[in-house]
Design an enzyme around this catalytic site. Structure first.
Site, PDB file in Angstrom:
ATOM      1  CE  LYS A 144      23.334  49.962  29.005  1.00 13.12           C
ATOM      2  NZ  LYS A 144      22.613  48.913  28.142  1.00 13.12           N
ATOM      3  CB  THR A 196      21.657  54.287  22.364  1.00 10.11           C
ATOM      4  OG1 THR A 196      22.715  54.320  23.207  1.00 10.11           O
ATOM      5  CG2 THR A 196      22.146  53.926  20.928  1.00 10.11           C
ATOM      6  CD1 TRP A 250      12.994  57.168  24.624  1.00 12.97           C
ATOM      7  CD2 TRP A 250      14.051  57.869  26.375  1.00 12.97           C
ATOM      8  NE1 TRP A 250      12.156  58.049  25.465  1.00 12.97           N
ATOM      9  CE2 TRP A 250      13.037  58.570  26.494  1.00 12.97           C
ATOM     10  CE3 TRP A 250      15.064  58.391  27.403  1.00 12.97           C
ATOM     11  CZ2 TRP A 250      12.363  59.239  27.706  1.00 12.97           C
ATOM     12  CZ3 TRP A 250      14.683  59.070  28.519  1.00 12.97           C
ATOM     13  CH2 TRP A 250      13.430  59.553  28.557  1.00 12.97           C
ATOM     14  CD1 TRP A 291      19.315  44.238  15.340  1.00 11.78           C
ATOM     15  CD2 TRP A 291      18.378  44.482  17.477  1.00 11.78           C
ATOM     16  NE1 TRP A 291      18.915  43.259  15.453  1.00 11.78           N
ATOM     17  CE2 TRP A 291      18.061  43.211  16.682  1.00 11.78           C
ATOM     18  CE3 TRP A 291      17.550  44.891  18.605  1.00 11.78           C
ATOM     19  CZ2 TRP A 291      17.173  42.308  17.411  1.00 11.78           C
ATOM     20  CZ3 TRP A 291      16.802  43.886  19.028  1.00 11.78           C
ATOM     21  CH2 TRP A 291      16.817  42.638  18.603  1.00 11.78           C
ATOM     22  CG  HIS A 336      27.344  53.266  21.461  1.00 12.15           C
ATOM     23  ND1 HIS A 336      26.651  54.057  21.851  1.00 12.15           N
ATOM     24  CD2 HIS A 336      26.793  52.020  21.801  1.00 12.15           C
ATOM     25  CE1 HIS A 336      25.699  52.962  22.320  1.00 12.15           C
ATOM     26  NE2 HIS A 336      25.906  51.917  22.176  1.00 12.15           N
ATOM     27  CB  SER A 347      22.884  52.129  33.070  1.00 12.43           C
ATOM     28  OG  SER A 347      22.037  51.527  31.962  1.00 12.43           O
ATOM     29  NE  ARG A 363      19.380  49.381  35.576  1.00 11.05           N
ATOM     30  CZ  ARG A 363      19.719  50.316  36.641  1.00 11.05           C
ATOM     31  NH1 ARG A 363      19.302  49.813  37.620  1.00 11.05           N
ATOM     32  NH2 ARG A 363      20.074  51.417  36.528  1.00 11.05           N
TER      33      ARG A 363
HETATM   34  S1  PPS Z   1      23.074  50.721  24.848  1.00 10.19           S
HETATM   35  O1  PPS Z   1      23.444  49.295  25.276  1.00 10.19           O
HETATM   36  O2  PPS Z   1      24.143  51.547  24.838  1.00 10.19           O
HETATM   37  O3  PPS Z   1      22.470  50.656  23.554  1.00 10.19           O
HETATM   38  O4  PPS Z   1      22.091  51.395  26.027  1.00 10.19           O
HETATM   39  P1  PPS Z   1      21.109  52.782  25.891  1.00 10.19           P
HETATM   40  O5  PPS Z   1      19.926  52.461  25.188  1.00 10.19           O
HETATM   41  O6  PPS Z   1      22.122  53.811  25.381  1.00 10.19           O
HETATM   42  O7  PPS Z   1      20.688  53.015  27.377  1.00 10.19           O
HETATM   43  C1  PPS Z   1      20.108  52.177  28.162  1.00 10.19           C
HETATM   44  C2  PPS Z   1      19.476  52.865  29.057  1.00 10.19           C
HETATM   45  O8  PPS Z   1      18.263  53.841  28.622  1.00 10.19           O
HETATM   46  C3  PPS Z   1      17.136  53.488  29.294  1.00 10.19           C
HETATM   47  N1  PPS Z   1      15.912  53.826  28.729  1.00 10.19           N
HETATM   48  C4  PPS Z   1      15.139  54.507  29.144  1.00 10.19           C
HETATM   49  N2  PPS Z   1      14.900  55.420  29.957  1.00 10.19           N
HETATM   50  C5  PPS Z   1      13.689  56.085  30.288  1.00 10.19           C
HETATM   51  N3  PPS Z   1      12.707  56.241  29.213  1.00 10.19           N
HETATM   52  C6  PPS Z   1      12.824  55.344  27.892  1.00 10.19           C
HETATM   53  N4  PPS Z   1      11.964  55.276  27.090  1.00 10.19           N
HETATM   54  C7  PPS Z   1      14.141  54.471  28.007  1.00 10.19           C
HETATM   55  N5  PPS Z   1      14.417  53.650  26.730  1.00 10.19           N
HETATM   56  C8  PPS Z   1      15.530  53.027  27.430  1.00 10.19           C
HETATM   57  C9  PPS Z   1      17.247  52.109  29.864  1.00 10.19           C
HETATM   58  O9  PPS Z   1      16.381  51.641  30.823  1.00 10.19           O
HETATM   59  C10 PPS Z   1      18.797  52.097  30.276  1.00 10.19           C
HETATM   60  O10 PPS Z   1      18.727  52.851  31.555  1.00 10.19           O
HETATM   61  P2  PPS Z   1      18.850  52.070  33.041  1.00 10.19           P
HETATM   62  O11 PPS Z   1      19.256  53.078  34.139  1.00 10.19           O
HETATM   63  O12 PPS Z   1      19.810  50.859  33.168  1.00 10.19           O
HETATM   64  O13 PPS Z   1      17.401  51.710  33.328  1.00 10.19           O
END
Ligand code: PPS
Length: 296
Positions: free
Chosen positions: A45, A48, A50, A73, A100, A130, A249
């Site tokens: 969270k 990743t 992104w 993935w 991770h 998250s 989210r």
């Molecule tokens: S995981 O399940 O571990 O692979 O999740 P991970 O991708 O690491 O984290 C998910 C959170 O990253 C946010 N996210 C983004 N935020 C801003 N901009 C972009 N482009 C973006 N892409 C992914 C995603 O919304 C999750 O955060 P939260 O706070 O839940 O919204």
């Protein structure tokens, strides 16, 4: 779902779906890292998905065709998943790889290689929120708990991939001996273009202005939220139900302030202060509780 949805490997908890002893043994002991590999390392969270998008786009010189036709993935697979070996073993170089894993369970061959890695960190308070919503939308994690209970588990490291504090400390301890770029989710939020340029410099990739613009445009929260190859809407509902809570989210920093009660703040701050007291790196969220990192 009961607490049997997670299980322990080498003292660290993992989800029971997508992981088994063989896949974790493979990642740790057998996986052969190539010098050309590029790793996307995160605690869950932390950004990743992104970074999977950003790396895919950089490697295709800003062309979004791949990121709009192949799920994230598969493009940047996790080594430790049961599908990791199949995706990665015969993939041509350069491979883009997610993980991770904490440093102590990371492929041993990485530490003697010239491979590059980006370690993206995020304010743990936002990670917790998250993770709470993520747990509620998956079919494979505990979901019968409120944020307060999850906080207690988080502070004891009784969550998937173990303690955030240990993860951070483990990677910070080895970072100076590696080809590792330390970035934060908050920096990506604050200056996506500047971060993309930094990542390109680190990877030795020269993209022209138009290509960088395209990377940025296709890695925004809005574009990714609408991209079914990145928003997890392709995953069967029993594993991830994006109707319950979108995988992408909110995509902001500081959401924890909407969810932490005063007593949660207090217990988190006390645990954070104690666990991080010897850490040399100063995270910007330590001063303003919002933003990225600065080196002390
Ligand atoms: S995981 O399940 O571990 O692979 O999740 P991970 O991708 O690491 O984290 C998910 C959170 O990253 C946010 N996210 C983004 N935020 C801003 N901009 C972009 N482009 C973006 N892409 C992914 C995603 O919304 C999750 O955060 P939260 O706070 O839940 O919204």
């Amino acid at each position: 779902m009961s607490s049997t949805s997670v299980w322990e490997y080498q003292g660290c908890l993992f989800p029971s779906v997508k992981y088994d002893t063989a896949s974790l043994d493979y990642a740790w002991k057998e996986f052969e890292v190539r010098d050309t590999d590029v790793f996307n390392i995160t605690y869950p969270k932390s950004g990743t998905t992104w970074m999977q998008e950003i790396l895919t786009l950089i490697h295709s010189n800003g062309d979004p065709a791949l990121s709009h036709s192949v799920p994230s993935w598969e493009r940047v697979p996790w080594i430790e998943h049961t599908s990791g070996r199949g995706y990665l073993e015969h993939r041509p170089s350069p491979r883009l790889i997610s993980s991770h894993l904490p440093a102590q369970l990371f492929p041993k061959s990485f530490f003697t290689s010239k491979a590059k890695a980006i370690y993206t960190v995020r304010n743990p308070r936002d990670i917790l929120v998250s993770l709470h919503f993520f747990s509620g939308m998956t079919g494979f994690l505990d979901k019968d708990e409120d944020l307060d209970q999850l906080l207690s588990k988080f502070l004891r490291g009784k969550v998937i991939y173990g303690s955030w504090f240990d993860h951070i400390k483990g990677w910070l301890e080895v970072k100076d001996h590696l080809n590792l770029l330390l970035l934060s989710y908050e920096e990506l939020l604050q200056d996506l273009r500047g971060s993309v340029v930094r990542i390109c410099d680190f990877l030795g990739r020269q993209l022209d202005e138009a290509a960088i613009d395209s990377v940025v445009e296709n890695a925004t929260f809005k574009t990714m939220k609408d991209n079914k190859m990145a928003n997890y809407s392709l995953v069967p509902k029993e594993f991830m139900d994006v109707q319950k809570s979108a995988f992408l989210r909110k995509g902001i920093s500081g959401d924890w302030k909407n969810h932490f009660t005063p007593s949660m703040r207090e217990s988190f701050e006390a645990a954070y202060k104690e666990a991080m007291k010897d850490i040399k790196v100063k995270f910007m969220w330590d001063s303003c509780q919002e933003d990225g990192i600065t080196q002390r």
